[in-house]
Design an enzyme around this catalytic site. Sequence first.
Site, PDB file in Angstrom:
ATOM      1  N   GLU A 173      -1.533 -10.101  -5.894  1.00 42.62           N
ATOM      2  CA  GLU A 173      -1.534 -10.813  -7.169  1.00 42.62           C
ATOM      3  C   GLU A 173      -0.678 -10.083  -8.206  1.00 42.62           C
ATOM      4  OE1 GLU A 173      -4.083 -10.015  -5.245  1.00 42.62           O
ATOM      5  OE2 GLU A 173      -5.810 -11.320  -5.540  1.00 42.62           O
TER       6      GLU A 173
ATOM      7  N   GLU B  75       0.837  -1.211   0.000  1.00 45.42           N
ATOM      8  CA  GLU B  75       0.000   0.000   0.000  1.00 45.42           C
ATOM      9  C   GLU B  75       0.870   1.260   0.000  1.00 45.42           C
ATOM     10  OE1 GLU B  75      -2.778  -0.527   3.245  1.00 45.42           O
ATOM     11  OE2 GLU B  75      -3.848  -2.106   2.144  1.00 45.42           O
ATOM     12  N   ASN B  76       0.199   2.389  -0.185  1.00 49.60           N
ATOM     13  CA  ASN B  76       0.909   3.664  -0.270  1.00 49.60           C
ATOM     14  C   ASN B  76       0.061   4.734   0.402  1.00 49.60           C
ATOM     15  OD1 ASN B  76       1.769   6.315  -1.775  1.00 49.60           O
ATOM     16  ND2 ASN B  76       3.345   4.799  -2.235  1.00 49.60           N
ATOM     17  N   ALA B  77       0.740   5.743   0.957  1.00 50.71           N
ATOM     18  CA  ALA B  77       0.032   6.854   1.603  1.00 50.71           C
ATOM     19  C   ALA B  77      -0.911   7.535   0.605  1.00 50.71           C
ATOM     20  CB  ALA B  77       1.036   7.858   2.172  1.00 50.71           C
TER      21      ALA B  77
ATOM     22  N   CYS C 277      -1.982  -4.751  -5.299  1.00 51.39           N
ATOM     23  CA  CYS C 277      -2.443  -6.023  -4.750  1.00 51.39           C
ATOM     24  C   CYS C 277      -1.336  -7.079  -4.794  1.00 51.39           C
ATOM     25  CB  CYS C 277      -3.646  -6.545  -5.536  1.00 51.39           C
ATOM     26  SG  CYS C 277      -5.174  -5.634  -5.262  1.00 51.39           S
TER      27      CYS C 277
END
Length: 135
Positions: free
Chosen positions: A61, A50-52, A59
């Site tokens: 996958e 994830e990122n801010a 994902c």
Amino acid sequence: MALDLKPEHKTLLALATKAQKNAHAPYSNFFVGAAILDEKAQHHASCNVENAAYPLGQCAEAGAIAAMVASGSKHIKHILIASPNDEFCSPCGGCRQKIAEFADAQTEVHLATKEGKIKTVKFTELLPLAFGFEK
Ligand code: THU
């Protein structure tokens, strides 16, 4: 653990679960792992990152697919997605299209719960009439 998993898929579960532990998911706290078995019998695994800036998150996958392509393979025989809880984590719509790029009618998608329960579906069941899917 791995209640319904065939012996040949145990490695997929082990690799996905290992990658899952390294997920970078401080915003959703939803840790996902994915592992692929490709046409060369090589395995590739990744986790969600994830990122801010939320939309930039990737994902699990997608990471596993990128690792497969970077290694020189172009075909997914099996992909397993490890959920962080006791519900199956089915690939999002975007990932289904990403899987379609490297899948064929035999490609199997294995959904694994935290307790190791497995649900296996053909990729074509997840994304019927996929755009660009001509295999
Ligand atoms: N996520 C995955 O990595 N794979 C899936 O199949 C579903 C969702 C991630 C994206 C995001 O980092 C978090 O799970 C919550 O949606």
